[in-house]
Each structure stands twice: as C-alpha cells, then as structure tokens.
Design an enzyme around this catalytic site. Structure first.
Site, mmCIF file in Angstrom:
data_model
loop_
_atom_site.group_PDB
_atom_site.id
_atom_site.type_symbol
_atom_site.label_atom_id
_atom_site.label_comp_id
_atom_site.label_asym_id
_atom_site.label_seq_id
_atom_site.Cartn_x
_atom_site.Cartn_y
_atom_site.Cartn_z
ATOM 1 N N CYS A 194 0.853 -1.184 0.000
ATOM 2 C CA CYS A 194 0.000 0.000 0.000
ATOM 3 C C CYS A 194 0.886 1.230 0.000
ATOM 4 C CB CYS A 194 -0.903 -0.015 1.224
ATOM 5 S SG CYS A 194 -1.815 1.501 1.365
ATOM 6 N N HIS A 232 -3.358 -3.827 -10.429
ATOM 7 C CA HIS A 232 -4.083 -2.625 -10.848
ATOM 8 C C HIS A 232 -4.536 -2.750 -12.290
ATOM 9 C CE1 HIS A 232 -3.163 -0.222 -7.284
ATOM 10 N NE2 HIS A 232 -2.037 -0.912 -7.262
ATOM 11 N N GLU A 263 -10.848 0.675 -4.905
ATOM 12 C CA GLU A 263 -9.854 -0.218 -4.311
ATOM 13 C C GLU A 263 -10.417 -1.586 -3.979
ATOM 14 O OE1 GLU A 263 -7.360 0.832 -1.078
ATOM 15 O OE2 GLU A 263 -7.150 2.888 -1.791
ATOM 16 N N CYS A 317 -4.874 6.488 -3.802
ATOM 17 C CA CYS A 317 -4.232 5.183 -3.791
ATOM 18 C C CYS A 317 -2.822 5.348 -4.344
ATOM 19 C CB CYS A 317 -5.037 4.207 -4.641
ATOM 20 S SG CYS A 317 -4.285 2.587 -4.804
ATOM 21 N N GLY A 321 -1.762 2.700 -6.850
ATOM 22 C CA GLY A 321 -2.574 2.953 -8.048
ATOM 23 C C GLY A 321 -2.026 4.107 -8.869
HETATM 24 O O1 ZDP Z 1 -4.417 -3.901 -3.158
HETATM 25 C C1 ZDP Z 1 -5.322 -3.644 -2.355
HETATM 26 O O2 ZDP Z 1 -6.097 -4.519 -1.928
HETATM 27 C C2 ZDP Z 1 -5.479 -2.194 -1.917
HETATM 28 N N1 ZDP Z 1 -6.783 -1.945 -1.392
HETATM 29 C C3 ZDP Z 1 -4.426 -1.957 -0.882
HETATM 30 C C4 ZDP Z 1 -4.309 -0.527 -0.493
HETATM 31 C C5 ZDP Z 1 -3.624 0.291 -1.556
HETATM 32 C C6 ZDP Z 1 -3.614 1.764 -1.245
HETATM 33 N N2 ZDP Z 1 -4.703 2.447 -1.774
HETATM 34 C C7 ZDP Z 1 -2.343 2.421 -1.762
HETATM 35 O O3 ZDP Z 1 -2.171 3.596 -1.459
HETATM 36 O O4 ZDP Z 1 -1.526 1.825 -2.433
HETATM 37 C C8 ZDP Z 1 -3.755 2.041 0.173
#
Ligand code: ZDP
Length: 283
Positions: A75, A166, A215, A224, A227
């Site tokens: 994350c 992603h 997400e 994200c 992302g």
């Molecule tokens: O890959 C996932 O299941 C995401 N929900 C994890 C969290 C990613 C996040 N948005 C980021 O900043 O990379 C927190």
C-alpha cells in the site's frame, strides 16, 4: 490496544506498534480486528489497519489489512504514513528506511523541512507487467490497451502490478464514471484471480492526470499510492504522458516518476490525525 491514526491524501490508516509486547495479543484474528477497527461507525474509522513488526531482512516490516479484512501485498499511501510513524516514535532512527512488505522491499525516504517531516518519497520498486504476475488469466505477455468485457460494456485496460494488482482505464472525464457500479464488477472479474484495484484516468497533459480509484477490499477511496504509480506506468506504455507526472486524486496530489532505472518513485504527504487507545471488544 494503543494506536495512531495517520492519513495520506485522505487514505487513512490505524497504525499499531506490535513491537510493544501485548499491544495485540498473539491469538487475535487480525482480519476481524481490521474490519472492526476500520468501521466508521462502530470502530475508529479507516481504510486499513497497519501493523509495525520486526523484520529479519530489512529495518522493519509492514503488514496491512484492508477494511474488509483482506491482506494486500502493498500500500503506497500507508507506507508513507508507516515511515513517518516509525521515525517519530523513535523505532527507526534513519531517514531512509528499508521496509519489508508482502510485495517485496520498499524504501521510503523522509523529506524534512525545519525538522518536520513534510513529505515522504518512496522507492516503490519495479512495476510488474507480465500478465500471469498481475495476476491475470490469458496468454503470456503484457496487458496494454486490451479489451475487457464487463457486463454490457467493453473497456480498454492496461494492467500493472506494483506488488498489488491494478487495472487502468483511460477515459475522457473521470467524473462521468459510475464508479460504485463498475468498480465492484472489475474488482471481482474472473480474469483477476486475486481481484484487482481499478483506476479511471483522465489525461490533462503530458505531466498531469486526474485519477479516481476503486480499491480492492476498500471501495472508492480518496487516494491510492500504488494505483498512482501503476497509472503512470500505464500512461507511459500507452504514449499518453512523460515519465514524471502529477496525479490529482480526490484527496490531493502525488508526484510519480518512472525513472530510467525502472523503479517508480512516489512523493506525497503523511499527516498524523490522533492517537488513542482502542477498547478491545468494542464492535
Ligand atoms: O491492493 C489492495 O487490496 C489495496 N486496497 C491496498 C491498499 C492500496 C492503497 N490504496 C495504496 O495507497 O496503495 C492504500
């Protein structure tokens, strides 16, 4: 349980120091704890629960659980919050920190002004483009500008793993996307065996894009980090932007650079919200 809430661009996390004996009892079901703690009415309220753990291969280890209890590999927003937290708590006394995650080693670097941490720049590692490693079903090779049938609709998708999966879709106007309708359909589409995060991107210029994210395991969030990194890789692969791009998210901006060394660097804020004690058993 003692915790600190920290947010990066409105993507908010409950951080718990597990180096402190007994802060989370060993028998705790961490998935269930995350669901309860993240609940915005019955808990503290957050997009994820982040644990500070010892590491044998790096300075420190981060684990994160989504608000639905699932455990993502990485994350981006949380790791900036994590770096700030371990430094300010005196757990790590270095400004460049090696962090072990399920997605591999990540290296945040604190950016300080007058002794205050104003931003964190993270070496997010190399993007993974091979389809099987996203992971995504289908023939070998990269997934760049490929058609994906979702119900009645067809989207042109580019898929990138930044440790976590992603699916990036370029659109003329991100505000027109019914995210809560299409987001869950793509998240659980059968071609993504571990589900996926989905980003809708509006290109503003060669160095600026707007992004909305659905997400995996957390629904629409304000930002994200992984992302945003995956987005810039996808934009470069599709010839839409240069390699250094400001990504505008609902919660604010991230600066992303896909450098010549093939690593993606993400720079953005991390802000303390409050600390407290969670009464175990509240639900
Ligand atoms: O890959 C996932 O299941 C995401 N929900 C994890 C969290 C990613 C996040 N948005 C980021 O900043 O990379 C927190």
């Amino acid at each position: 349980m003692k915790f600190t809430k920290v947010q990066g661009l409105g993507n908010d996390f409950v951080l718990v120091n597990c180096l402190e004996e007994g802060n989370i009892p060993a028998e705790t079901d961490l998935a269930q704890l995350s669901v309860r703690v993240c609940d915005r009415h019955f808990g503290i309220g957050a997009d994820g629960l982040v644990l500070v753990l010892p590491s044998e291969t790096a300075d420190i280890r981060m684990r994160i659980f989504n608000s639905d209890g699932s455990e993502p590999e990485m994350c981006g927003n949380a790791i900036r919050c994590f770096a700030k937290y371990v430094y300010e708590q005196g757990i790590i006394n270095k400004e460049t920190i090696q962090v072990e995650t399920l997605g591999g080693l990540r290296i945040p670097q604190l950016i300080k002004e007058k002794g205050e941490i104003v931003a964190v720049r993270v070496d997010m590692g190399e993007p993974e483009l091979e389809r099987a490693n996203i992971p995504m079903t289908g023939p070998a090779g990269r997934v760049v500008n490929e058609s994906l049938q979702v119900g009645e609709q067809t989207f042109q998708v580019t898929c990138v793993s930044m440790g976590n999966p992603h699916c990036i879709i370029f659109v003329p106007d991100v505000d027109k996307i019914p995210l809560s309708d299409v987001g869950p359909k793509i998240e659980s589409h059968f071609v993504f065996p571990r589900k996926t995060n989905t980003e809708f991107i509006q290109v503003l210029s060669a160095d600026e894009v707007r992004m909305r994210v659905w997400e995996r395991g957390a629904a629409e969030t304000l930002a994200c980090g992984t992302g945003a990194c995956a987005t810039v890789v996808a934009a470069v692969l599709n010839g839409k932007t240069g390699r250094k791009v400001t990504v505008h998210l609902a919660g604010g901006d991230l600066l992303i650079e896909w450098a010549e060394d093939n690593h993606v660097y993400m720079t953005g804020p991390a802000v303390n919200v409050f600390s407290g004690e969670y009464i175990a058993g509240s639900s």
